[in-house]
Design a protein around this motif. Sequence first.
Motif, mmCIF file in Angstrom:
data_model
loop_
_atom_site.group_PDB
_atom_site.id
_atom_site.type_symbol
_atom_site.label_atom_id
_atom_site.label_comp_id
_atom_site.label_asym_id
_atom_site.label_seq_id
_atom_site.Cartn_x
_atom_site.Cartn_y
_atom_site.Cartn_z
ATOM 1 N N LYS A 159 7.176 -10.606 9.509
ATOM 2 C CA LYS A 159 7.597 -11.936 9.053
ATOM 3 C C LYS A 159 6.730 -12.463 7.918
ATOM 4 O O LYS A 159 6.448 -13.667 7.837
ATOM 5 C CB LYS A 159 7.634 -12.926 10.223
ATOM 6 C CG LYS A 159 8.569 -12.506 11.354
ATOM 7 C CD LYS A 159 8.760 -13.604 12.371
ATOM 8 C CE LYS A 159 9.639 -13.137 13.525
ATOM 9 N NZ LYS A 159 10.954 -12.655 13.071
ATOM 10 N N LYS A 160 6.314 -11.566 7.040
ATOM 11 C CA LYS A 160 5.605 -11.976 5.834
ATOM 12 C C LYS A 160 6.635 -12.355 4.775
ATOM 13 O O LYS A 160 7.611 -11.634 4.565
ATOM 14 C CB LYS A 160 4.701 -10.858 5.312
ATOM 15 C CG LYS A 160 3.774 -10.255 6.366
ATOM 16 C CD LYS A 160 2.875 -11.303 7.011
ATOM 17 C CE LYS A 160 1.956 -10.676 8.036
ATOM 18 N NZ LYS A 160 1.173 -11.681 8.795
ATOM 19 N N THR A 161 6.425 -13.462 4.121
ATOM 20 C CA THR A 161 7.410 -13.957 3.156
ATOM 21 C C THR A 161 7.194 -13.287 1.805
ATOM 22 O O THR A 161 6.847 -13.933 0.814
ATOM 23 C CB THR A 161 7.320 -15.484 3.014
ATOM 24 O OG1 THR A 161 5.978 -15.827 2.633
ATOM 25 C CG2 THR A 161 7.682 -16.174 4.299
ATOM 26 N N TYR A 191 0.737 -17.001 6.019
ATOM 27 C CA TYR A 191 1.833 -16.034 5.989
ATOM 28 C C TYR A 191 2.356 -15.854 4.578
ATOM 29 O O TYR A 191 2.976 -14.847 4.248
ATOM 30 C CB TYR A 191 2.962 -16.494 6.909
ATOM 31 C CG TYR A 191 3.710 -17.708 6.426
ATOM 32 C CD1 TYR A 191 4.891 -17.578 5.715
ATOM 33 C CD2 TYR A 191 3.223 -19.002 6.672
ATOM 34 C CE1 TYR A 191 5.577 -18.690 5.262
ATOM 35 C CE2 TYR A 191 3.899 -20.113 6.221
ATOM 36 C CZ TYR A 191 5.079 -19.958 5.519
ATOM 37 O OH TYR A 191 5.756 -21.064 5.064
ATOM 38 N N GLU A 211 9.139 -7.055 9.138
ATOM 39 C CA GLU A 211 9.071 -7.174 10.595
ATOM 40 C C GLU A 211 7.921 -8.061 11.028
ATOM 41 O O GLU A 211 7.990 -8.724 12.062
ATOM 42 C CB GLU A 211 8.940 -5.784 11.224
ATOM 43 C CG GLU A 211 10.225 -4.976 11.192
ATOM 44 C CD GLU A 211 10.215 -3.849 12.198
ATOM 45 O OE1 GLU A 211 9.487 -3.957 13.204
ATOM 46 O OE2 GLU A 211 10.947 -2.865 11.979
#
Length: 667
Positions: A536-538, A512, A534
């Motif tokens: 949830k990629k950092t 991720y 959205e």
Amino acid sequence: MSMPLQRGTSGGGGARVSDVLRDNSQMKDKTGDNTTTLRFPFTDKADPYTSRNNKQRLMLLFVKTTLALIVLIALAGSFWWTISISTSSSSGHVYQRSHSYRRLQEQFVSDLLDIGDISVGPTRWKELEYCSIDSESYVPCFNVSENIAFGYSNGDERDRFCGPGGSREGCLVLPPVDYKVPLRWPTGKDVIWFRNVKITADEVLTSGSINKRMMMLDDDQVSFRSASPMFDEIEDYSHQIAQMIGIKNDNFVEAGVRTILDIGCGYGSFGAHLLSKHLLTMCIANYEASGSQVQLTLERGLPAMIASFVSKQLPYPSLSFDMLHCSSCGIDWDQKEGLFLVEIDRVLKPGGYFVWTSPLTNARSKEDLKRWSFVRDFAESICWSLLSQQDKTVVWKKTTKTKCYSSRKPGVGPSVCNKGHDVESPYYKPLQMCLGGTRCKRWIPIEGRTRWPSRSHMNKTELSLYGLHQEEVGEDAENWKVTVREYWSLLSPLIFSDHPKRPGDEDPSPPYNMLRNVLDMNAQFGGLNSALLEAKKTVWVMNVVPTAGPNHLPMILDRGFVGVLHDWCEAFPSYPRTYDLVHADNLLSLQTSQHRSSCSLLNIFTEIDRLLRPEGWVIIRDTAQLVETARALTTQLKWEARVIEVESSSEQRLLICQKPFTKRQSI
């Protein structure tokens, strides 16, 4: 607007990703023009550059013959048109027809040049040379000795200048000899490689301050940590600001705060701490040859760009940020009769906060008291309320009511900008002594805006402020959600292609946090940024809105993202090697439609190479013709490139490139 990519099926014409990308040796195939090719599993068509050597002579002969016929036809047409114009009885018609014909001639010559470039083929594309070692931290438009800045306490500051002295170099910038790929997020936030940035050991050891935090040098790494294991100065400082504003439990979001502009940010530690509170901080500082605040902040994976308060307005729209912060930032706010404070007011949203930490606020000498009194009185004259003062920190709140300006006594404070000067999104225009943004439809107090993260999804009423429809933006958002999933699945097997797996094994899931700093060169509505969050990629995304296209930057900033207005015919205000992924959706079409002779695609691609980290990725989505042109340019840049078709679009192609990790030989 993005469209989903075409995916192959296990029973169709394309092989599985795992079969094609078993390892690096199977993945690559070099043609005579040194261009890396790949028959991608996402399309039934072979790469357009494959097997071209056997047909090259025949194609060259055909193209040359075609060119000769086109030239003859053009000359005949020109001769006929001249006769028809000379026999025309109407002078007005003569002018209109000749003017239209002149435009056709110019377009015709341009098309001939493009055809000529293609006819020469791969033999024309020579690889660019590498820049000298002096260019390792080269920043065009700022590395110019002619522009010594004024208005700073440090006389070494420079203003932006993109004239002849600030032009770009036509070479590839190499990383330092001991450069290493940055550590993955979130480890890279607190630890960086010492040799990756231009900083001396003395600058590291003398870095301790509230806004810079303590930096510790340990062998070849620099770590950012508190000076004491018992308490955290940055956390205490943040808590103090919250108390001064009247925010409970340090919940800045509930007070309407999401985006912060940190002026002279040190090395980004204040912004790094605020990430845990769901706040997004953009660091700006002037160009620095060594120990750069911007370079180190970006190396840590935090938003930053070069910008300064010297003579020009910042490249942000009016009413852009919820809070502005300056902790010993080196700007003399009392200089130029308060002109810099006027610029602060322009980019600050109604009801937003200006936090200033400086020894001047605790003045004791007569001169310092005079300077502090000027800043305090000037802030009051532009309708700022002094909320609190503790130690060296002062917090002001901008008015939420425009009628405050008309209720001032005559001659008090700068006037409100007239309609002609109140430009919502200036692009490096001269600083002006008038209050901007007061006529803007976006004059909405931060307390009255939707709280984060809901504010990233605007409703029908909010979108109407920007002349947009909910259906249009909603469709764009859904397409980007699909596209981001496709991007991630495309990059995953490429990144792991060096690790063969047994038959039947599934493709490994991409981490991720495999990317952190993302540059979107044509952000449009900010759809890529929204879809990445959205999913949830950092990551954080620098949303760039080109000056050549529609200006949606006010909307992007109001959604709670960061971004900037930029002309891609000029160098981007950042240091080399600062982004993991560069994305360009229909940017090439936008740029080529401008027909600017001084701005070639090669110039733009060379700038991308400068900004991209070694082993970084480039994703380009555009028309098939422009993607093929871009594919040829990647040979000059020594990139690996792969072309993919886009589903339901015969005109669109996707180009995925990776910059190699090329090291300079030690001397």
